[in-house]
Design a protein around this motif. Sequence first.
Motif, PDB file in Angstrom:
ATOM      1  N   VAL A   1       0.843  -1.203   0.000  1.00 10.10           N
ATOM      2  CA  VAL A   1       0.000   0.000   0.000  1.00 10.10           C
ATOM      3  C   VAL A   1       0.874   1.248   0.000  1.00 10.10           C
ATOM      4  CG1 VAL A   1      -1.687   1.317   1.329  1.00 10.10           C
ATOM      5  CG2 VAL A   1      -1.959  -1.142   1.101  1.00 10.10           C
ATOM      6  N   ASP A   2       1.933   1.242   0.791  1.00  9.50           N
ATOM      7  CA  ASP A   2       2.820   2.407   0.842  1.00  9.50           C
ATOM      8  C   ASP A   2       3.516   2.623  -0.498  1.00  9.50           C
ATOM      9  OD1 ASP A   2       2.194   3.010   3.428  1.00  9.50           O
ATOM     10  OD2 ASP A   2       3.866   1.917   4.307  1.00  9.50           O
ATOM     11  N   ALA A   3       3.942   1.524  -1.138  1.00  8.28           N
ATOM     12  CA  ALA A   3       4.615   1.653  -2.430  1.00  8.28           C
ATOM     13  C   ALA A   3       3.659   2.194  -3.495  1.00  8.28           C
ATOM     14  CB  ALA A   3       5.183   0.302  -2.865  1.00  8.28           C
ATOM     15  N   VAL A   4       2.408   1.715  -3.468  1.00  9.51           N
ATOM     16  CA  VAL A   4       1.408   2.214  -4.420  1.00  9.51           C
ATOM     17  C   VAL A   4       1.115   3.682  -4.134  1.00  9.51           C
ATOM     18  CG1 VAL A   4      -0.967   1.972  -5.222  1.00  9.51           C
ATOM     19  CG2 VAL A   4       0.395  -0.061  -4.769  1.00  9.51           C
ATOM     20  N   SER A   5       1.044   4.027  -2.851  1.00  8.35           N
ATOM     21  CA  SER A   5       0.796   5.425  -2.476  1.00  8.35           C
ATOM     22  C   SER A   5       1.914   6.333  -2.975  1.00  8.35           C
ATOM     23  CB  SER A   5       0.650   5.530  -0.954  1.00  8.35           C
ATOM     24  OG  SER A   5       0.435   6.869  -0.562  1.00  8.35           O
ATOM     25  N   GLU A   6       3.163   5.872  -2.847  1.00  9.06           N
ATOM     26  CA  GLU A   6       4.296   6.661  -3.333  1.00  9.06           C
ATOM     27  C   GLU A   6       4.263   6.798  -4.849  1.00  9.06           C
ATOM     28  OE1 GLU A   6       6.660   8.350  -1.931  1.00  9.06           O
ATOM     29  OE2 GLU A   6       6.187   7.903   0.158  1.00  9.06           O
ATOM     30  N   ALA A   7       3.908   5.703  -5.537  1.00 13.28           N
ATOM     31  CA  ALA A   7       3.918   5.718  -7.004  1.00 13.28           C
ATOM     32  C   ALA A   7       2.809   6.575  -7.589  1.00 13.28           C
ATOM     33  CB  ALA A   7       3.817   4.284  -7.537  1.00 13.28           C
TER      34      ALA A   7
END
Length: 424
Positions: free
Chosen positions: A382-388
């Motif tokens: 979720v954090d990686a998707v949020s950053e992307a």
Amino acid sequence: MSKRVYWLWLTTRDDLGAETIRKLTTSFGTPEFLYGATREQLMQTGLKPRQINALCDKDLSRAEDILRVCEQKKIQIITIEDSAYPDRLREIADPPAVLYVRGTLPDFDRAPGVTIVGTRSCSAYGLRMAERFGAALAKAGFTVISGMARGIDTAAHRGCLKADGTTVAVLAGGVDLCYPPENKYLMGDIMLAGAVISENPPGTPNEGFRFPIRNRIMSGLAAATLIVEAPLHSGALISARQAFEQGREVFAVPGPLDVPNSAGCNRLIRDECARLVTGPMDIVDALAPMLRQKPNAGAVRTAFLRDDRKDSMWDDTPVRPYQVIQRRKQPEAAPLEPLKIPDLPIVPEPEPPKTAQPRIPEGLSGCERAVAEAIAAGADTVDAVSEATGLPASEVAAALVLLELDGIAQHKGGRCSLCGNLNF
């Protein structure tokens, strides 16, 4: 100033999910200390810039307005540090920091909860099973928990109420708003026999993305979750997965193999994610050690069967034995000659096709497409998707739930991925 003001201030900060709030309160100790934290202190927590900006907004006016509205509408506010907060719910990874309650929250230690959920577009069989299980479990001494939605949820609440049991409805919006509107009188009855609760403040609309998020509360409050009738892509299956991940018992009512609404339950049973139930005593026997008093099995079965046994699968009418049919003797056929199979050339086995990247379907909203494309590009948390994507973690989580319901993506064990069987 009331300590609840700081809890309300914290839970109304944008971009802060329940799991993040729990980590922050664990780190800082109390919401008051978090309220007094400086930007430099917040930067050391690893929060994202927009989350830090939200926590640097020290305006308490919205929290004070919520307190005033709750006092006017007689809505009880229970924070996670209050003794009235359910212990079982406190144990999950992302418990709501605040619960808004109308009615009387039951003692879940004395009357453990069983959540009953299923599809809104249910069959007569599904309605009958939900109502009967609600009545039988109430007679056994359990608190029946559901979401007051149309279909299975409504039937489960009504069955419990008919048996003079205690029931709790977990709403996606504010507890001052009845949804669906036709359940106005049911909501009143629930508040007299139990409680209506939500993690969202009064006036919060019942938006679609909030329903899957609130499901973790229904499974978290309960010792077990019963899925009565659910198709393959159903919010009830998300409740089953959440209950399974929370370490709770999951049960499922089997259904006809050729009925789509039963496909989800049947698959849960096949994959051993849920235990098959043939009656309420399957659940009662499994959870009996949690009850203060031994349930009356006869009363439980009576509540389940009621008096309308004519259409029941437990009909007591004796079954007429099958008649033996004598068949006429057929003349003996001539013996068959053995079949001659010619030699066939050996054809080399074709190489397996290379696995193609699942194609993202058309028609998705901007947020859902952005999340799906980020996962396809390699973002697996979720954090990686949020950053992307630049989207808040709460919006990413909500989009993931919708993508999971559509069979496009999945979120298991904290990892995000696209489903490999997309055919659009």
